[in-house]
Design an enzyme around this catalytic site. Structure first.
Site, mmCIF file in Angstrom:
data_model
loop_
_atom_site.group_PDB
_atom_site.id
_atom_site.type_symbol
_atom_site.label_atom_id
_atom_site.label_comp_id
_atom_site.label_asym_id
_atom_site.label_seq_id
_atom_site.Cartn_x
_atom_site.Cartn_y
_atom_site.Cartn_z
ATOM 1 N N CYS A 148 0.690 3.286 3.209
ATOM 2 C CA CYS A 148 1.484 2.701 4.299
ATOM 3 C C CYS A 148 2.962 3.018 4.083
ATOM 4 O O CYS A 148 3.675 3.368 5.033
ATOM 5 C CB CYS A 148 1.275 1.186 4.352
ATOM 6 S SG CYS A 148 -0.416 0.673 4.735
ATOM 7 N N CYS A 208 0.837 -1.201 0.000
ATOM 8 C CA CYS A 208 0.000 0.000 0.000
ATOM 9 C C CYS A 208 0.876 1.257 0.000
ATOM 10 O O CYS A 208 1.712 1.441 0.893
ATOM 11 C CB CYS A 208 -0.915 -0.011 1.230
ATOM 12 S SG CYS A 208 -1.809 1.539 1.499
#
Length: 473
Positions: free
Chosen positions: A396, A393
């Site tokens: 993230c 991600c």
């Protein structure tokens, strides 16, 4: 030799008189004309101008957006008695090649080509945001054009005011499409007004937007959208200026029956706004309040400085699923797996090898058993801050540095900092037991409470995270 035709009976004369009377009555109608060729009278229905069309002089036949099938079963048995005219097979257009030819064309050129090719069988999809640029381009071509919009019933008041201003500015009537009242009623009565916050926006968007759009497009052969490549790097980075629509069907039905035009696909968002300011066109007043991408009121919010414009839409969900269904053909297959409605792909299911993140001695890596034990404890000796993440991600990845710095700041403070990889096989558990909505989700487990507290903000800098911890420790 002169030939005379006479009636052999009074009945024939009466029938002729009756026929003449019948057509005379029709001819007296204000909107019907009767012409005669030999002994055959032909009725011609005249058409007034359509407010949704910008037609100054010429008359055009306009099909409604939600056009019904042209077939009339009552005349099918007569087909055997009618000689079918010769039909010249229409050569199929190579829209892929056309897209290449127009790759460096201006939005005005692309718009002009689209309107030239499809006439009244094409319409502009207007959302109430910067799509007003499309209407301005269409106006500048001098050609007739149509505009439609999806009124979901949940738009901002500012959006409705923009609709009115646009109609007055360009002298048009926007063709509004509405959701089915019974479907909306069923959804709201069953799941409430805000169910999308709990189970995702797809169901609500399908009823309020996708199905009305499907009805609209069934009355067209092409449509024009305001998609740009820079709007959503994850889903729109490869859209061409023209394409065969990969999802919806047009007037003729079947795959390939609808063409999709994206005149501003290659235009930068800043350039679109420079154009709008130069032309002094009406815009949504929400733009001045920090809104960039504008949809329904409950699902749209302003974006913070540095955030991408699509982050203001459906902010509680995975960043990879920022499409409502109108352009779901943009969601691509990755690593041989089909992207589903929740934005999960091969990486989300843990099948792709991606380097792990948050690797530091100050961040404890929790296993499934570890996070389960932590969640069950009702009297912890020390509080924990845990991030639920997926290493693939990009959000993230973007917060990795700040989270590692936070862990260093909290070292020795009595607060433990951990991480739990919550994609793949662990995602269902994380969603049902830990409240995972999107990646990353940050949880604080207090000392004397079994229930974790979710970090509510998208500000993931060290100071913001530290303020959250200090308020709860």
């Amino acid at each position: 030799m002169a030939l005379a035709v006479t009636s052999s009976s009074a009945a024939a004369a009466a029938a002729a008189a009756k026929s003449t009377s019948f057509f005379s009555r029709i001819g007296s109608s204000s909107d019907t004309k009767v012409s005669q060729i030999g002994s055959l009278r032909i009725l011609e229905k005249t058409h007034g101008s359509n407010g949704a069309l910008n037609l100054p002089q010429r008359r055009y036949l306009v099909r409604p957006l939600n056009a019904k099938s042209k077939r009339n079963d009552s005349i099918v048995p007569l087909a055997a008695t009618i000689v079918a005219p010769e039909v010249t097979e229409k050569e199929e257009e190579d829209f892929e090649q056309l897209a290449k030819n127009l790759e460096n064309a201006s939005p005005l050129e692309i718009m002009d080509k689209a309107l030239e090719k499809f006439g009244s069988d094409i319409a502009i999809a207007f959302s109430g945001a910067e799509d007003v640029a499309l209407i301005e381009y269409a106006h500048l071509t001098g050609r007739p054009y149509r505009v439609f919009s999806l009124d979901t019933g949940r738009l901002n008041p500012e959006t409705y005011r923009l609709f009115d201003a646009v109609e007055k500015r360009y002298g048009i009537r926007i063709e509004y499409m509405f959701p089915d009242a019974v479907e909306v009623q069923g959804l709201v009565r069953t799941k409430g007004l805000f169910s999308f916050y709990e189970d995702g926006h797809q169901e609500c968007c399908r009823i309020r937007k996708v199905r009305p759009l499907r009805r609209a497009l069934k009355g067209l052969r092409a449509w024009i959208t305001g998609q740009r490549k820079d709007q959503s790097p994850g889903t729109r980075s490869e859209i061409p200026v023209v394409q065969v629509d990969p999802v919806f069907e047009g007037l003729d039905g079947g795959a390939g029956s609808l063409v999709k035009w994206n005149p501003v696909a290659n235009v930068n968002g800043n350039d679109v706004w420079n154009f709008l300011r130069t032309m002094d066109v009406p815009v949504n007043s929400l733009h001045s309040q920090g809104y960039v991408s504008i949809g329904c009121e409950p699902c749209t919010r302003p974006v913070l400085p540095g955030q991408h414009e699509r982050e203001g839409r459906w902010w509680w969900e995975d960043a990879k699923a920022k499409e409502c269904g109108l352009h779901k053909g943009n969601l691509k297959q990755e690593d041989g797996a089909q992207t589903n409605g929740n934005g999960n792909d091969a990486q989300a299911n843990g099948s792709a090898a991606v380097a792990d993140i948050f690797n530091t001695q100050n961040v404890v890596s929790l296993s499934r058993a570890g996070i389960e034990n932590l969640a069950k404890l009702e009297d912890r000796k020390e509080p924990w801050l845990v991030v639920l993440y997926a290493p693939w991600c990009r959000f993230c990845q973007a917060m990795e540095e700040s989270y590692v710095d936070l862990a260093e700041n909290l070292a020795g403070s009595g607060v433990k900092v951990g991480k739990f990889r919550a994609d793949g096989d662990e995602k269902e558990y994380a969603k049902s037991e830990l409240g995972l909505g999107s990646f990353p989700t940050i949880l604080f487990f207090p000392k004397h409470s079994s229930r974790p507290i979710k970090y509510p903000s998208e500000k993931r800098d060290v100071d913001s995270l530290l303020a959250f911890v200090n308020a709860l420790r």
